[in-house]
Design an enzyme around this catalytic site. Structure first.
Site, short mmCIF file in Angstrom:
data_model
loop_
_atom_site.label_atom_id
_atom_site.label_comp_id
_atom_site.label_asym_id
_atom_site.label_seq_id
_atom_site.Cartn_x
_atom_site.Cartn_y
_atom_site.Cartn_z
N PRO A 1 3.33 0.54 3.77
CA PRO A 1 4.26 1.59 3.35
C PRO A 1 4.07 2.87 4.17
CG PRO A 1 3.04 0.73 1.47
CD PRO A 1 2.41 0.18 2.70
N TYR A 2 5.17 3.54 4.41
CA TYR A 2 5.16 4.84 5.07
C TYR A 2 5.98 5.79 4.21
CZ TYR A 2 6.37 8.57 8.29
OH TYR A 2 6.57 9.80 8.86
#
Length: 73
Positions: free
Chosen positions: A2-3
């Site tokens: 995830p970013y």
């Protein structure tokens, strides 16, 4: 991996507050989606208030208008 990108106005968020945001978002992604904290990336961008607008107004003008209109019901 995830970013998450958090954008806030540049108004003096402390390093401790930023660390709390990073830790909190990372924990949330782990708890809700089962994401691995070791591969979760969180960035914080600080934007000058001159470069931030809401409702067609610079953010400081928007806040002043909101304050002048009284508390929300």
């Amino acid at each position: 991996m995830p970013y998450v990108n958090i954008r806030i106005t540049r108004e003096g968020a402390s390093p401790e507050q930023k660390a709390e945001l990073i830790g909190g978002v990372t924990e949330l992604l782990q708890r809700v989606l089962g994401k691995n904290p070791a591969t979760t990336v969180v960035t914080i961008d600080e934007v000058d208030t001159d470069n931030w607008g809401i409702g067609g107004l610079p953010v400081l003008d928007y806040r002043a208008a909101q304050a002048a209109s009284g508390p929300k019901r």
